[in-house]
Motif scaffolding. Sequence first.
Motif, short mmCIF file in Angstrom:
data_model
loop_
_atom_site.label_atom_id
_atom_site.label_comp_id
_atom_site.label_asym_id
_atom_site.label_seq_id
_atom_site.Cartn_x
_atom_site.Cartn_y
_atom_site.Cartn_z
N PRO A 148 5.70 1.54 4.41
CA PRO A 148 4.42 1.00 3.91
C PRO A 148 3.23 1.79 4.46
CG PRO A 148 5.85 -0.75 4.76
CD PRO A 148 6.46 0.54 5.20
N LEU A 149 2.23 1.95 3.60
CA LEU A 149 0.98 2.58 3.98
C LEU A 149 -0.11 1.51 4.05
CD1 LEU A 149 1.31 5.66 1.64
CD2 LEU A 149 1.16 5.78 4.13
N ARG A 150 -0.92 1.54 5.08
CA ARG A 150 -1.94 0.52 5.25
C ARG A 150 -3.26 0.99 4.65
NH1 ARG A 150 -1.84 -4.00 8.09
NH2 ARG A 150 -0.02 -3.32 9.31
N ALA A 151 -3.78 0.20 3.72
CA ALA A 151 -5.08 0.50 3.12
C ALA A 151 -6.19 0.19 4.12
CB ALA A 151 -5.28 -0.32 1.84
N SER A 152 -7.40 0.60 3.80
CA SER A 152 -8.52 0.41 4.73
C SER A 152 -8.86 -1.06 4.95
CB SER A 152 -9.76 1.16 4.23
OG SER A 152 -10.14 0.71 2.95
N ASN A 153 -8.45 -1.94 4.02
CA ASN A 153 -8.71 -3.38 4.20
C ASN A 153 -7.55 -4.09 4.89
OD1 ASN A 153 -6.79 -3.43 2.20
ND2 ASN A 153 -8.03 -4.56 0.70
N GLY A 154 -6.53 -3.34 5.32
CA GLY A 154 -5.43 -3.91 6.07
C GLY A 154 -4.19 -4.22 5.26
N VAL A 155 -4.29 -4.15 3.92
CA VAL A 155 -3.14 -4.45 3.08
C VAL A 155 -2.11 -3.32 3.18
CG1 VAL A 155 -2.38 -4.71 0.68
CG2 VAL A 155 -4.44 -5.88 1.48
N LEU A 156 -0.83 -3.70 3.27
CA LEU A 156 0.26 -2.72 3.29
C LEU A 156 0.81 -2.53 1.89
CD1 LEU A 156 2.23 -3.81 6.49
CD2 LEU A 156 1.00 -1.65 6.15
N LEU A 157 1.08 -1.28 1.53
CA LEU A 157 1.59 -1.00 0.19
C LEU A 157 2.67 0.07 0.28
CD1 LEU A 157 -0.50 -0.88 -3.01
CD2 LEU A 157 1.20 0.91 -2.65
N GLN A 158 3.76 -0.17 -0.41
CA GLN A 158 4.89 0.77 -0.44
C GLN A 158 4.78 1.65 -1.67
OE1 GLN A 158 7.88 0.96 1.78
NE2 GLN A 158 7.87 2.92 0.67
N ALA A 159 4.66 2.96 -1.49
CA ALA A 159 4.59 3.89 -2.63
C ALA A 159 5.95 4.01 -3.29
CB ALA A 159 4.11 5.25 -2.16
N ASP A 160 5.95 4.38 -4.58
CA ASP A 160 7.20 4.55 -5.31
C ASP A 160 8.01 5.72 -4.77
OD1 ASP A 160 6.78 2.49 -7.33
OD2 ASP A 160 5.22 3.78 -8.13
N LEU A 161 7.31 6.81 -4.47
CA LEU A 161 7.97 8.02 -4.00
C LEU A 161 7.16 8.64 -2.87
CD1 LEU A 161 8.63 9.70 -7.49
CD2 LEU A 161 10.33 8.46 -6.12
N THR A 162 7.83 9.37 -2.00
CA THR A 162 7.11 10.20 -1.04
C THR A 162 6.86 11.56 -1.68
OG1 THR A 162 9.20 10.95 -0.08
CG2 THR A 162 8.13 9.04 0.95
N LEU A 163 5.98 12.35 -1.08
CA LEU A 163 5.63 13.63 -1.68
C LEU A 163 6.83 14.56 -1.81
CD1 LEU A 163 2.16 14.46 -0.07
CD2 LEU A 163 2.68 13.32 -2.24
#
Length: 316
Positions: free
Chosen positions: A48-63
Amino acid sequence: MKTVAMLLFPDFLLLDMAGPLEVFSIANRYLEPADHYRILTLGTESGPLRASNGVLLQADLTLDQAGDAYDLLLVPGGPGAYHECPATLLPWLRSAAPRARRFGSICTGAFILGHAGLLDGHRVTTHWHYTERLIKAFPKAQVETDRIYLQDGRLITSGGVTAGIDLALAVVAQDHGKQVAVDVAKVLLVVMKRQGGQAQFSPMVAAVAQRETPVTRVQMQVLEHPDHAFTIESMAALAGMSPRHFARLFVKEVQMTPMAFLQGARIDRARQLLESTDLPLKTVAFRAGFGSVRHMRALFSEKLGLNPTQYRQQFN
């Protein structure tokens, strides 16, 4: 089917991502399945990546899992874009952007494109608060400060935050016609084309420098009394200089002429009165130093792209 890919990195602005992607998602309701947008999120790291507002989000793919032939490749803004770019993002972006049909940024995502060398020689925009910083960081780019969004060839950039929705609507209109974009705008309760540009949100004059100089003393007098009948001669007298020397020094310190500063100060005072009071336009014009509603209206239309009544309706 067109693929829209959104790059994600630590400390990205969630609305920069969600606004445009929602446009493409809603557009799918009005399109045949074969014409749907395929939406992908690409993360700079696994997990998960944390947005600036604190929400965690899982990307579909890594680079390292991602392809690079996308119809639209977008970079959101946020503190993670203008403070420190992830090291893995820039080389991947340099490789992927030339292979994308279109690529661009929302808000301060332009800084990541700049660090990847993708803004050089292009007309671009970003959030009004960061345009000066973008100009200084990437002098080979042609930064336009009053655009909601701007397309230059395959590169499309937008102003701050919700301007990403405007950018996405423009892409939908290009791909599938204006009516589909209008239908999406209605669902989102936004307009297809805003009145005016980013100037209506940003102050016309920047804050006065903290150090006291003859020029800053004049600036403070103008800001405190924009209704006074200032001239180059009277401002120069306040600074204790000849008009010619004062005008030259003012431009050097403030990057605008004394009369342009005066005009901006009067517009800002009028805007403050329109936002915070219900005073008649004639009173607003007098207190801001315009002398007449007609003069105020002309300058508002020229500088902000809307008249004082429209400005009051939007911000009061």
